[in-house]
Design a protein around this motif. Sequence first.
Motif, short mmCIF file in Angstrom:
data_model
loop_
_atom_site.label_atom_id
_atom_site.label_comp_id
_atom_site.label_asym_id
_atom_site.label_seq_id
_atom_site.Cartn_x
_atom_site.Cartn_y
_atom_site.Cartn_z
N TYR A 63 -31.55 15.02 -17.53
CA TYR A 63 -32.57 13.97 -17.49
C TYR A 63 -32.95 13.58 -16.06
CZ TYR A 63 -31.26 13.13 -22.42
OH TYR A 63 -30.99 13.25 -23.76
N GLY A 64 -32.13 13.96 -15.10
CA GLY A 64 -32.44 13.68 -13.70
C GLY A 64 -32.23 12.24 -13.28
N PHE A 65 -31.15 11.63 -13.74
CA PHE A 65 -30.84 10.28 -13.27
C PHE A 65 -29.53 10.26 -12.51
CE2 PHE A 65 -28.93 10.26 -17.55
CZ PHE A 65 -27.70 9.68 -17.32
N ASP A 66 -29.37 9.25 -11.68
CA ASP A 66 -28.17 9.07 -10.89
C ASP A 66 -27.17 8.27 -11.72
OD1 ASP A 66 -26.25 7.97 -9.07
OD2 ASP A 66 -27.65 8.26 -7.43
N MET A 67 -25.94 8.73 -11.79
CA MET A 67 -24.92 8.03 -12.57
C MET A 67 -24.72 6.60 -12.08
SD MET A 67 -23.74 9.77 -15.15
CE MET A 67 -22.12 9.09 -15.48
N ASN A 68 -25.06 6.32 -10.83
CA ASN A 68 -24.94 4.95 -10.34
C ASN A 68 -25.89 4.00 -11.08
OD1 ASN A 68 -22.85 5.07 -8.38
ND2 ASN A 68 -24.25 6.21 -7.06
N GLU A 69 -27.05 4.51 -11.53
CA GLU A 69 -27.96 3.70 -12.34
C GLU A 69 -27.27 3.26 -13.62
OE1 GLU A 69 -31.86 5.32 -13.29
OE2 GLU A 69 -31.76 6.56 -11.49
N LEU A 70 -26.60 4.20 -14.26
CA LEU A 70 -25.90 3.91 -15.50
C LEU A 70 -24.74 2.96 -15.26
CD1 LEU A 70 -26.21 4.70 -18.44
CD2 LEU A 70 -24.63 6.58 -18.04
N LYS A 71 -24.04 3.17 -14.17
CA LYS A 71 -22.93 2.28 -13.81
C LYS A 71 -23.41 0.85 -13.65
CE LYS A 71 -21.29 1.70 -9.60
NZ LYS A 71 -20.70 1.94 -8.28
N GLU A 72 -24.52 0.66 -12.94
CA GLU A 72 -25.07 -0.68 -12.74
C GLU A 72 -25.46 -1.32 -14.06
OE1 GLU A 72 -25.09 -2.51 -9.94
OE2 GLU A 72 -24.00 -0.82 -9.04
N LEU A 73 -26.08 -0.54 -14.95
CA LEU A 73 -26.48 -1.04 -16.26
C LEU A 73 -25.26 -1.53 -17.04
CD1 LEU A 73 -28.54 -1.37 -18.61
CD2 LEU A 73 -28.00 0.99 -19.22
N VAL A 74 -24.22 -0.71 -17.10
CA VAL A 74 -23.02 -1.06 -17.85
C VAL A 74 -22.36 -2.29 -17.25
CG1 VAL A 74 -20.67 -0.30 -18.44
CG2 VAL A 74 -22.60 1.27 -18.72
N LEU A 75 -22.22 -2.33 -15.92
CA LEU A 75 -21.57 -3.47 -15.29
C LEU A 75 -22.37 -4.75 -15.45
CD1 LEU A 75 -20.13 -1.81 -12.06
CD2 LEU A 75 -18.93 -2.38 -14.18
N ASP A 76 -23.70 -4.66 -15.35
CA ASP A 76 -24.54 -5.85 -15.55
C ASP A 76 -24.41 -6.35 -16.99
OD1 ASP A 76 -25.39 -5.78 -12.94
OD2 ASP A 76 -27.36 -4.90 -13.39
N ASN A 77 -24.39 -5.43 -17.95
CA ASN A 77 -24.22 -5.83 -19.35
C ASN A 77 -22.88 -6.51 -19.57
OD1 ASN A 77 -26.72 -4.82 -20.02
ND2 ASN A 77 -25.95 -2.97 -21.00
N LEU A 78 -21.83 -5.98 -18.95
CA LEU A 78 -20.51 -6.60 -19.09
C LEU A 78 -20.49 -7.99 -18.47
CD1 LEU A 78 -18.11 -3.61 -18.37
CD2 LEU A 78 -18.37 -4.84 -20.54
N LYS A 79 -21.09 -8.14 -17.31
CA LYS A 79 -21.13 -9.45 -16.66
C LYS A 79 -21.87 -10.47 -17.53
CE LYS A 79 -21.02 -7.59 -11.99
NZ LYS A 79 -21.85 -7.29 -10.81
N SER A 80 -22.92 -10.02 -18.18
CA SER A 80 -23.73 -10.93 -19.01
C SER A 80 -23.07 -11.26 -20.34
CB SER A 80 -25.10 -10.30 -19.30
OG SER A 80 -25.81 -10.10 -18.11
#
Length: 90
Positions: A63-80
């Motif tokens: 898909y051509g995405f950086d795993m750091n994008e996914l990491k940020e999404l997961v961590l933001d969801n956990l924080k929320s």
Amino acid sequence: MMMTVGKYLKTKRFFKELTMRQVVDTAQDKYNFSTSTSVLSSIETDKNRVIDGELLLVLSEIYGFDMNELKELVLDNLKSNGRKKRAERE
């Protein structure tokens, strides 16, 4: 509405204009990684909370995405929201 990992991956696949079958075939042909359309579907619809790490790496390449994008999404969801059981979210 919060972006889930499944919705994120579905969006990435959509913008690459790939079918699930094409993703499965590419994963097998290019990366020697075996998965199925049913696995992809359960991930994209957030029915599968546990996702194989190797599959995520293969999808990031396809898909051509950086795993750091996914990491940020997961961590933001956990924080929320913390880590809640599915029944509590629905």
